[in-house]
Design an enzyme around this catalytic site. Structure first.
Site, PDB file in Angstrom:
ATOM      1  CE1 TYR A  55     -20.354  -8.960   0.683  1.00 24.01           C
ATOM      2  CE2 TYR A  55     -20.653  -7.177   2.654  1.00 24.01           C
ATOM      3  CZ  TYR A  55     -19.940  -7.794   1.626  1.00 24.01           C
ATOM      4  OH  TYR A  55     -19.354  -6.773   1.047  1.00 24.01           O
ATOM      5  NE  ARG A  58     -15.692  -8.434   7.288  1.00 25.08           N
ATOM      6  CZ  ARG A  58     -14.713 -10.163   7.637  1.00 25.08           C
ATOM      7  NH1 ARG A  58     -15.612 -10.600   6.916  1.00 25.08           N
ATOM      8  NH2 ARG A  58     -14.308 -10.675   8.911  1.00 25.08           N
ATOM      9  CG  ASP A  91     -17.777   1.106  10.832  1.00 22.74           C
ATOM     10  OD1 ASP A  91     -16.336   1.015  10.379  1.00 22.74           O
ATOM     11  OD2 ASP A  91     -18.018   2.130  11.098  1.00 22.74           O
ATOM     12  CG  HIS A 106     -18.244   2.196  -0.347  1.00 21.55           C
ATOM     13  ND1 HIS A 106     -16.867   2.518  -0.303  1.00 21.55           N
ATOM     14  CD2 HIS A 106     -18.039   2.857  -1.280  1.00 21.55           C
ATOM     15  CE1 HIS A 106     -16.264   2.707  -1.151  1.00 21.55           C
ATOM     16  NE2 HIS A 106     -17.085   3.354  -2.100  1.00 21.55           N
ATOM     17  N   GLY A 171      -7.591   7.946   7.143  1.00 26.28           N
ATOM     18  CA  GLY A 171      -7.549   6.703   7.035  1.00 26.28           C
ATOM     19  C   GLY A 171      -8.370   6.178   6.557  1.00 26.28           C
ATOM     20  CB  THR A 172      -8.848   6.684   2.857  1.00 32.09           C
ATOM     21  OG1 THR A 172      -9.602   6.063   1.357  1.00 32.09           O
ATOM     22  CG2 THR A 172      -9.024   7.926   2.386  1.00 32.09           C
TER      23      THR A 172
HETATM   24  N1  APR Z   1      -5.797   5.107  11.691  1.00 27.49           N
HETATM   25  C1  APR Z   1      -5.669   5.842  10.137  1.00 27.49           C
HETATM   26  N2  APR Z   1      -5.755   5.562   9.617  1.00 27.49           N
HETATM   27  C2  APR Z   1      -4.947   3.590   9.399  1.00 27.49           C
HETATM   28  C3  APR Z   1      -4.832   2.709  10.153  1.00 27.49           C
HETATM   29  C4  APR Z   1      -4.703   3.863  11.996  1.00 27.49           C
HETATM   30  N3  APR Z   1      -5.066   3.532  12.607  1.00 27.49           N
HETATM   31  N4  APR Z   1      -4.559   2.106  10.046  1.00 27.49           N
HETATM   32  C5  APR Z   1      -3.917   1.879   8.635  1.00 27.49           C
HETATM   33  N5  APR Z   1      -4.712   3.116   8.002  1.00 27.49           N
HETATM   34  C6  APR Z   1      -4.934   3.612   6.554  1.00 27.49           C
HETATM   35  C7  APR Z   1      -3.907   2.801   5.658  1.00 27.49           C
HETATM   36  O1  APR Z   1      -2.486   3.472   5.206  1.00 27.49           O
HETATM   37  C8  APR Z   1      -4.483   2.631   4.287  1.00 27.49           C
HETATM   38  O2  APR Z   1      -4.304   4.439   3.652  1.00 27.49           O
HETATM   39  O3  APR Z   1      -6.510   3.070   5.982  1.00 27.49           O
HETATM   40  C9  APR Z   1      -5.898   2.862   5.118  1.00 27.49           C
HETATM   41  C10 APR Z   1      -7.041   2.205   4.161  1.00 27.49           C
HETATM   42  O4  APR Z   1      -7.141   1.870   3.165  1.00 27.49           O
HETATM   43  P1  APR Z   1      -8.033   0.748   2.128  1.00 27.49           P
HETATM   44  O5  APR Z   1      -7.320  -0.041   3.209  1.00 27.49           O
HETATM   45  O6  APR Z   1      -7.397   1.046   0.528  1.00 27.49           O
HETATM   46  O7  APR Z   1      -9.651   1.029   2.910  1.00 27.49           O
HETATM   47  P2  APR Z   1     -10.697   2.037   1.891  1.00 27.49           P
HETATM   48  O8  APR Z   1      -9.754   3.528   1.891  1.00 27.49           O
HETATM   49  O9  APR Z   1     -11.637   2.660   3.218  1.00 27.49           O
HETATM   50  O10 APR Z   1     -11.155   1.732   1.315  1.00 27.49           O
HETATM   51  C11 APR Z   1     -11.841   1.736  -0.066  1.00 27.49           C
HETATM   52  O11 APR Z   1     -12.463   0.150  -0.510  1.00 27.49           O
HETATM   53  O12 APR Z   1     -12.221  -2.582  -1.018  1.00 27.49           O
HETATM   54  C12 APR Z   1     -13.259  -0.877  -1.000  1.00 27.49           C
HETATM   55  O13 APR Z   1     -15.327  -0.724  -0.953  1.00 27.49           O
HETATM   56  C13 APR Z   1     -14.090  -0.970  -0.163  1.00 27.49           C
HETATM   57  O14 APR Z   1     -14.703   1.172   1.164  1.00 27.49           O
HETATM   58  C14 APR Z   1     -13.711   0.377   0.949  1.00 27.49           C
HETATM   59  C15 APR Z   1     -13.188   1.370  -0.181  1.00 27.49           C
END
Ligand code: APR
Length: 231
Positions: A55, A58, A91, A106, A171-172
């Site tokens: 961390y 990060r 962040d 989170h 973006g998730t």
């Molecule tokens: N713009 C928008 N979306 C994007 C971009 C971008 N430039 N680059 C990647 N992505 C998308 C990917 O396609 C994916 O769907 O962002 C998403 C990232 O997914 P994860 O890496 O799974 O992140 P997230 O969904 O936030 O993870 C959820 O999992 O690891 C745990 O606690 C952690 O908060 C996190 C949680």
């Protein structure tokens, strides 16, 4: 007339173009580490130095990066709507861009808390090491929700989402619960916009869902302009 409420659910993809890696794009590894090794209570008790250093890296990286045009467009959105950001990200880029209502599901990378009293939360921007203690002599840990831990802000997040006139998801991967379940709490008939270059849900999965298969920087400013014009 009261401004309508837009709820924005963001994930790691929101900050990708600011230079912060997402989780799943790194094929399940997080900067070369198994997530359970560095983001779980078991990992912390097994090797606290590894977790604290993870961390610290990060946190140091976060202090070097800036909000992107997607974060800034969400600030612009506040000219037209009441905007609540519900983010899975630890962040502070939404706050740094100027968003006025940000709920962290989170936790927050720039905060730490006592391992014994989770209400003792301190702002923290430098490295955190073993021996950094709270006022009662208990070790401090990152104020981050680790895998397997409760999500204390879930209820407020559900309450906010249930009041949305518009939901935007950015973006998730929608793979981590309970955050991913929030989409089910919007009132029926609520328009939903999903901005993600590789979307994991399809328009047929939800009523009134519009997929925008673009990155945050490419897709969010246009969406904000559209919503502002449609008012
Ligand atoms: N713009 C928008 N979306 C994007 C971009 C971008 N430039 N680059 C990647 N992505 C998308 C990917 O396609 C994916 O769907 O962002 C998403 C990232 O997914 P994860 O890496 O799974 O992140 P997230 O969904 O936030 O993870 C959820 O999992 O690891 C745990 O606690 C952690 O908060 C996190 C949680």
């Amino acid at each position: 007339m009261d401004k309508k409420r837009v709820v924005v659910l963001t994930g790691a993809g929101m900050s990708a173009e600011s230079g912060l890696k997402t989780f799943r794009d790194a094929n399940g590894l997080w900067e070369g580490h198994n997530v359970m090794e560095v983001a779980s209570p078991q990992g912390f008790s097994r090797n606290p130095e590894l977790v604290l250093e993870f961390y610290n890296q990060r946190r140091r990286q976060l202090l070097q990066v800036e909000p992107n045009a997607g974060h800034k467009a969400l600030v612009e959105l506040e000219n037209y709507f009441n905007v609540d950001i519900v983010t899975q990200n630890i962040d502070n880029l939404h706050e740094k861009a100027g968003s006025s209502a940000v709920l962290h599901l989170h936790g927050e990378l720039l905060k730490v808390r006592s391992i014994r009293d989770e209400t003792t939360i301190l702002d923290w921007t430098t490295d955190l090491v073993l021996g950094d203690l709270d006022a009662r002599g208990h070790q401090l840990r990152p104020h981050v929700v680790w895998f397997g831990e409760m999500v204390p802000m879930l209820e407020p997040a559900i309450a906010i989402t249930a009041m949305a006139d518009v939901l935007i998801i950015i973006g998730t991967s929608m793979q981590v619960y309970p955050a991913a379940s929030l989409i089910n709490y919007v009132p029926s008939g609520t328009p939903i916009y999903f901005v993600d270059p590789r979307p994991t849900i399809r328009e047929m999965d939800f009523e009134h869902l519009t997929i925008i298969p673009k990155t945050a920087v490419e897709g969010v400013p246009h969406l904000v302009q559209k919503l502002g014009k449609d008012l």
